[in-house]
Design an enzyme around this catalytic site. Sequence first.
Site, PDB file in Angstrom:
ATOM      1  N   HIS A 169       0.934  -1.152  -0.082  1.00 22.21           N
ATOM      2  CA  HIS A 169       0.052   0.117   0.117  1.00 22.21           C
ATOM      3  C   HIS A 169       0.866   1.168  -0.008  1.00 22.21           C
ATOM      4  CE1 HIS A 169      -3.956  -1.675   1.698  1.00 22.21           C
ATOM      5  NE2 HIS A 169      -4.013  -1.788   0.600  1.00 22.21           N
ATOM      6  N   CYS A 263      -2.336   3.025   9.193  1.00 18.85           N
ATOM      7  CA  CYS A 263      -3.526   2.163   8.791  1.00 18.85           C
ATOM      8  C   CYS A 263      -4.580   1.797   9.583  1.00 18.85           C
ATOM      9  CB  CYS A 263      -2.857   0.643   8.760  1.00 18.85           C
ATOM     10  SG  CYS A 263      -1.540   0.172   7.645  1.00 18.85           S
TER      11      CYS A 263
END
Length: 270
Positions: A169, A263
């Site tokens: 990511h 996150c």
Amino acid sequence: MPASRLSRARRYLVCEPRYFDVQYAINPWMSENVEVDLDLALSQWNTLVDTYRELGHTVETVEPEAGLPDMVFAANSVLVAEGKVFGSRFHAPQRRPEEALYAAWFKAAGFDVHQSETVCEGEGDLVPVGSHILAGTGFRTTPDAHREVQEFFGMPTVGLQLVDPYFYHLDTALFVLDDENIAYYPDAFSPGSREVLQRLFPQAVIATREDAMAFGLNSVSDGRHVLVAPRAEALIGQLVTHGYVPVPVDMSEFHKAGGGIKCCTQEIRA
């Protein structure tokens, strides 16, 4: 000496890790044989939330649901910019039930939610900075989603190719320091994407692989304070040199699932 940095009050959405676990492997950090210390995870998460509030930020929570161990990673759920919500469509089938739960929270909070038509993992791969959105691809979010994001928000969206599976990511390889600058790990990106970042951010803070592997780039900045993984020692030193105030927060239990501070943090930008 660098100019004094200014913080700005933020609004964050988080999800308690009540059901956090590693039950499957969908990135290189995850192993189905690993054991999670849930008490430690809860303690670390509470410290993160308390730190945000101590710094003057607003923190809201979405209710976790049993059977969704990765729901704690709220950043992956949507992108919110200028009061508009672009909902995710997860790559892994195990995470797809999260989409409706987060969309319901935002709708109940008074937002309209646009659901992505293709694979897109929210702030995991979409990073607003100033008037642009940096958009990662290569492992999860598709280039088609980048185009959809640009059309939806009307903001220039800059596609960046991720090439190292450990940085699956964008928010594991790059984070925003303020409206004008970022920190990133160059080798997580293709050569062309590195050149783009160099052109856009010539004063960027450059992290080492050791910083990145310690989840140092999965950080959250309010423009002055940077919540950062304690083991990213070289990065912490650089942040001080550049006039930022590092705030180390240990989220090591979440590293077992490939996540960290960012996150677990969704920013609601009104």
